[in-house]
Write an enzyme that holds these catalytic residues in place. Sequence first.
Site, PDB file in Angstrom:
ATOM      1  N   GLY A  41       0.783  -1.246   0.000  1.00 54.22           N
ATOM      2  CA  GLY A  41       0.000   0.000   0.000  1.00 54.22           C
ATOM      3  C   GLY A  41       0.806   1.283   0.000  1.00 54.22           C
ATOM      4  O   GLY A  41       0.401   2.286  -0.577  1.00 54.22           O
ATOM      5  N   GLU A  96       3.756   4.796   5.116  1.00 54.23           N
ATOM      6  CA  GLU A  96       2.643   3.852   5.099  1.00 54.23           C
ATOM      7  C   GLU A  96       1.418   4.495   4.449  1.00 54.23           C
ATOM      8  O   GLU A  96       1.281   5.716   4.449  1.00 54.23           O
ATOM      9  CB  GLU A  96       2.373   3.436   6.559  1.00 54.23           C
ATOM     10  N   ASP A  97       0.562   3.664   3.895  1.00 50.63           N
ATOM     11  CA  ASP A  97      -0.646   4.206   3.256  1.00 50.63           C
ATOM     12  C   ASP A  97      -1.653   4.738   4.267  1.00 50.63           C
ATOM     13  O   ASP A  97      -2.150   5.847   4.139  1.00 50.63           O
ATOM     14  CB  ASP A  97      -1.297   3.145   2.344  1.00 50.63           C
ATOM     15  N   ASP A 100      -4.963   2.507  10.691  1.00 51.86           N
ATOM     16  CA  ASP A 100      -6.344   2.167  10.993  1.00 51.86           C
ATOM     17  C   ASP A 100      -6.418   1.808  12.483  1.00 51.86           C
ATOM     18  O   ASP A 100      -6.484   2.699  13.319  1.00 51.86           O
ATOM     19  CB  ASP A 100      -6.721   0.999  10.061  1.00 51.86           C
ATOM     20  N   GLY A 102      -3.984   0.673  14.084  1.00 54.04           N
ATOM     21  CA  GLY A 102      -2.652   1.006  14.582  1.00 54.04           C
ATOM     22  C   GLY A 102      -1.828  -0.217  14.932  1.00 54.04           C
ATOM     23  O   GLY A 102      -0.664  -0.104  15.282  1.00 54.04           O
ATOM     24  N   LEU A 105       1.358  -0.935  12.539  1.00 49.74           N
ATOM     25  CA  LEU A 105       2.444   0.034  12.675  1.00 49.74           C
ATOM     26  C   LEU A 105       3.048   0.074  14.066  1.00 49.74           C
ATOM     27  O   LEU A 105       4.246   0.317  14.201  1.00 49.74           O
ATOM     28  CB  LEU A 105       1.964   1.423  12.243  1.00 49.74           C
ATOM     29  N   PHE A 149     -14.049   2.723   4.418  1.00 46.98           N
ATOM     30  CA  PHE A 149     -13.036   1.915   3.748  1.00 46.98           C
ATOM     31  C   PHE A 149     -12.665   2.630   2.455  1.00 46.98           C
ATOM     32  O   PHE A 149     -13.529   2.926   1.633  1.00 46.98           O
ATOM     33  CB  PHE A 149     -13.556   0.507   3.457  1.00 46.98           C
ATOM     34  N   ARG A 162      -5.599  -0.108  -6.550  1.00 49.85           N
ATOM     35  CA  ARG A 162      -4.391   0.548  -6.029  1.00 49.85           C
ATOM     36  C   ARG A 162      -3.934   1.662  -6.974  1.00 49.85           C
ATOM     37  O   ARG A 162      -3.335   2.640  -6.559  1.00 49.85           O
ATOM     38  CB  ARG A 162      -3.251  -0.463  -5.892  1.00 49.85           C
TER      39      ARG A 162
HETATM   40  P1  IMP Z   1      -4.006  -1.451  11.074  1.00 50.59           P
HETATM   41  O1  IMP Z   1      -3.045  -2.439  11.615  1.00 50.59           O
HETATM   42  O2  IMP Z   1      -5.415  -1.751  11.500  1.00 50.59           O
HETATM   43  O3  IMP Z   1      -3.648  -0.008  11.361  1.00 50.59           O
HETATM   44  O4  IMP Z   1      -4.065  -1.741   9.534  1.00 50.59           O
HETATM   45  C1  IMP Z   1      -3.443  -1.016   8.619  1.00 50.59           C
HETATM   46  C2  IMP Z   1      -3.488  -1.714   7.283  1.00 50.59           C
HETATM   47  O5  IMP Z   1      -4.818  -2.182   6.987  1.00 50.59           O
HETATM   48  C3  IMP Z   1      -3.132  -0.736   6.209  1.00 50.59           C
HETATM   49  O6  IMP Z   1      -1.768  -0.730   5.976  1.00 50.59           O
HETATM   50  C4  IMP Z   1      -3.945  -1.236   5.031  1.00 50.59           C
HETATM   51  O7  IMP Z   1      -3.224  -2.220   4.349  1.00 50.59           O
HETATM   52  C5  IMP Z   1      -5.169  -1.863   5.658  1.00 50.59           C
HETATM   53  N1  IMP Z   1      -6.304  -0.900   5.676  1.00 50.59           N
HETATM   54  C6  IMP Z   1      -6.834  -0.285   6.725  1.00 50.59           C
HETATM   55  N2  IMP Z   1      -7.835   0.531   6.380  1.00 50.59           N
HETATM   56  C7  IMP Z   1      -7.949   0.425   5.046  1.00 50.59           C
HETATM   57  C8  IMP Z   1      -8.820   1.048   4.065  1.00 50.59           C
HETATM   58  O8  IMP Z   1      -9.700   1.865   4.357  1.00 50.59           O
HETATM   59  N3  IMP Z   1      -8.614   0.675   2.781  1.00 50.59           N
HETATM   60  C9  IMP Z   1      -7.657  -0.220   2.396  1.00 50.59           C
HETATM   61  N4  IMP Z   1      -6.816  -0.800   3.268  1.00 50.59           N
HETATM   62  C10 IMP Z   1      -6.971  -0.493   4.584  1.00 50.59           C
HETATM   63 MG    MG Z   2      -0.604  -1.274   4.378  1.00 48.36          MG
END
Ligand code: IMP
Ligand code: MG
Length: 178
Positions: A41, A96-97, A100, A102, A105, A149, A162
């Site tokens: 991402g 990072e993209d 969410d 967290g 990361l 999302f 993407r």
């Molecule tokens: P976290 O560990 O929940 O913070 O997840 C982060 C990862 O989930 C990101 O690097 C994305 O790959 C994926 N992700 C979270 N939210 C979205 C979204 O709205 N669209 C697409 N991918 C998402």
């Molecule tokens: Mg990601």
Amino acid sequence: MEKISVMISEEDVDKRIREIGEEITKKYQGKEVLLICVLRGGSFFMCELAKRINLDVKIDFMSVSSYGGGTESSGHIKIIKDLEESVEGRNVIVVEDIIDSGRTLSHLMNLLKTRQPASLALCALLDKPDRRVVRVDVDYTGFKIPDYFVVGYGLDYDQKYRNLPFIGKVEIDNTVLK
Ligand code: IMP
Ligand code: MG
């Protein structure tokens, strides 16, 4: 079949990336930075950001995954691909993209900290603060967004979209996906 609507335009994304690039350029004046792209991402964002940083920039890639599919990430990460270079003594910026829950990361930043970089910062194109489960300090944020999302600019839905040059919301049967 899902429908995508624009949430943040290509122009606004590009403008914001320029601003972050300038901020990083000022902050790290006279130093070299190592951008670590979190695959897949973060790749589109990192390329654009790297072009807007007026310093010596090196890049490296890492791939981590949270277990399971779907739109929810689990509590664990697995390193799929590690860095090629050592981060010891370097000025590292993780790119990072989206942040969410967290979880991904916070795990990754803790791991990188143990490898003793000179400095360690986190730069995310998008942040969904309402979804945070684990605390993560984000040093540079493109946009804070509500709990939708999103796809585009590196972000996928089932590995699609993407390549969209903007950030879009996903609609299925007239319902916006969260
Ligand atoms: P976290 O560990 O929940 O913070 O997840 C982060 C990862 O989930 C990101 O690097 C994305 O790959 C994926 N992700 C979270 N939210 C979205 C979204 O709205 N669209 C697409 N991918 C998402
Ligand atoms: Mg990601």
